[in-house]
Motif scaffolding. Structure first.
Motif, short mmCIF file in Angstrom:
data_model
loop_
_atom_site.label_atom_id
_atom_site.label_comp_id
_atom_site.label_asym_id
_atom_site.label_seq_id
_atom_site.Cartn_x
_atom_site.Cartn_y
_atom_site.Cartn_z
N SER A 57 -10.53 30.12 -5.93
CA SER A 57 -11.78 30.68 -5.43
C SER A 57 -12.09 32.02 -6.09
O SER A 57 -11.19 32.77 -6.46
N THR A 58 -13.39 32.29 -6.22
CA THR A 58 -13.85 33.58 -6.73
C THR A 58 -14.77 34.28 -5.75
O THR A 58 -14.88 35.50 -5.76
N GLU A 59 -15.43 33.50 -4.88
CA GLU A 59 -16.39 34.10 -3.94
C GLU A 59 -16.66 33.13 -2.79
O GLU A 59 -16.77 31.92 -3.00
N GLN A 83 -17.47 29.50 -4.23
CA GLN A 83 -17.48 29.43 -5.68
C GLN A 83 -16.05 29.62 -6.17
O GLN A 83 -15.27 30.36 -5.57
N LYS A 103 -14.75 36.52 4.10
CA LYS A 103 -15.38 36.88 2.83
C LYS A 103 -14.38 37.21 1.72
O LYS A 103 -14.68 37.06 0.55
N ASN A 104 -13.19 37.65 2.07
CA ASN A 104 -12.17 37.97 1.07
C ASN A 104 -11.08 36.91 0.99
O ASN A 104 -9.97 37.19 0.51
N ASN A 123 -19.38 32.94 0.42
CA ASN A 123 -20.56 33.54 1.05
C ASN A 123 -20.80 32.90 2.40
O ASN A 123 -20.94 31.68 2.51
#
Length: 177
Positions: free
Chosen positions: A88-90, A102, A46-47, A92
């Motif tokens: 990358s920003t996110e 994303q 996730k990070n 999921n």
């Protein structure tokens, strides 16, 4: 577990796309020169921090005239904008190795948020003791969102080049010591 740094194995990676031509068929192509890296804990993605850089001039549609047109000011303006970048920003997690990624894609100096459907496989060890992960990503984007506005109307009312670009990305990464 802490983040590990993973570098691209370009020999086992590809960035491909397809675009409608005359509204009746698809033209497919690839970018031949690119780099990417991932900083992530494979047990908890996730990070993850994912970056990629594509050499815009390396576009290849198996037609030299078309490739030169794509490098021109009508499309990628590769003399002015030699690189396409992604950060990358996110990420999921949807379970079973499926993710939505994303990030910010910059083409011709225009940056937009894009969303890709991803599958992550691994980690797995190769015969030489390296730990690897594989990532497959797909998505659609509108070329006009990035200033790629070339437009030629056909006599039949359609357009020469479609606006939707379908992406198909396969990348293999090797964990660094």
């Amino acid at each position: 577990m802490s983040k590990s740094h993973w570098v691209l194995d370009q020999t086992h990676s590809s960035i491909a796309f397809s675009v409608r031509h005359m509204m009746i068929s698809n033209v497919r192509g690839t970018f031949e020169n690119f780099s990417a890296s991932v900083d992530a804990d494979p047990a908890d993605l996730k990070n993850a921090e994912i970056t990629a850089t594509i050499e815009a001039k390396s576009i290849d549609t198996h037609n030299a005239d078309r490739d030169n047109h794509l490098r021109s000011d009508d499309f990628f303006q590769t003399d002015k904008f030699p690189e396409i970048t992604f950060k990358s920003t996110e990420l999921n997690d949807h379970g079973k190795g499926k993710y939505t990624l994303q990030g910010t894609l910059t083409v011709c100096g225009v940056s937009n948020l894009v969303t890709l459907d991803c599958e992550v496989v691994g980690p797995a060890n190769d015969p030489w003791g390296n730990e690897r992960i594989g990532v497959t990503a797909t998505g659609d984007l509108n070329r006009k969102d990035f200033g790629l506005n070339y437009h030629a109307v056909l006599e039949t009312g359609g357009v020469l080049v479609g606006e939707s670009v379908k992406l198909s990305i396969d990348m293999e990464f090797i964990k660094q010591a």
